[in-house]
Design a protein around this motif. Structure first.
Motif, PDB file in Angstrom:
ATOM      1  N   THR A 113       0.822  -1.216   0.000  1.00  0.00           N
ATOM      2  CA  THR A 113       0.000   0.000   0.000  1.00  0.00           C
ATOM      3  C   THR A 113       0.859   1.270   0.000  1.00  0.00           C
ATOM      4  N   LYS A 124      -5.868   0.874  -1.077  1.00  0.00           N
ATOM      5  CA  LYS A 124      -5.914   0.835   0.390  1.00  0.00           C
ATOM      6  C   LYS A 124      -5.602  -0.537   0.974  1.00  0.00           C
ATOM      7  N   GLU A 125      -5.812  -1.585   0.181  1.00  0.00           N
ATOM      8  CA  GLU A 125      -5.558  -2.929   0.677  1.00  0.00           C
ATOM      9  C   GLU A 125      -5.093  -3.820  -0.473  1.00  0.00           C
TER      10      GLU A 125
END
Length: 135
Positions: free
Chosen positions: A65, A72-73
């Motif tokens: 990330t 975000k993931e």
């Protein structure tokens, strides 16, 4: 690993490549294809220990990330496909034909990237050209 969690196998060659480089790249691809998330994380941990000990406390997800800040993931599962790339300053004709054939006829995600380094006085230049347009 790219932003989609797919592994990218890059074979670096300094000079003109013999056609055997494609067999070597396919061999690596056949190995990478079977890697599971846990194995990828283990390889990542080994890499950190050997080359980036200052980052040893970071997880694969954290580094991922940071590398791809718009994501975000990390995707799950990882390795839902992979890419094969030969990087060289020149390919022999048979290697070029084989890469093109595998991509066109069999849909293998394979490509070649040509590079050249130039120096003009104090300035340095690095050029690159793809065999197959990656777009």
């Amino acid at each position: 690993m790219d932003s989609e969690g797919k592994l990218v196998v890059i074979e670096l060659k300094r000079n003109k490549t013999p056609r055997e480089v494609v067999a070597q790249l396919l061999d690596y691809g056949s190995w990478v294809r079977g890697l599971k998330d846990e194995q990828i994380a283990s390889i990542f941990d080994d890499y950190l220990k050997k080359y980036k000990p200052d980052l040893i406390e970071k997880s694969l997800n954290e580094v991922f990330t940071e590398r791809f800040p718009d994501i975000k993931e990390m995707p799950e599962p990882l390795n839902d496909g992979h890419r094969l790339i030969v990087v060289a300053n020149e390919l022999d004709n048979s290697t070029e034909r084989i890469v093109q054939y595998l991509a066109d006829e069999y849909g293998v995600n394979i490509n070649a990237l040509f590079f050249n380094f130039f120096r003009e006085g104090e300035k340095e230049y690095l050029t690159r050209v793809w065999l197959i347009d990656p777009g």
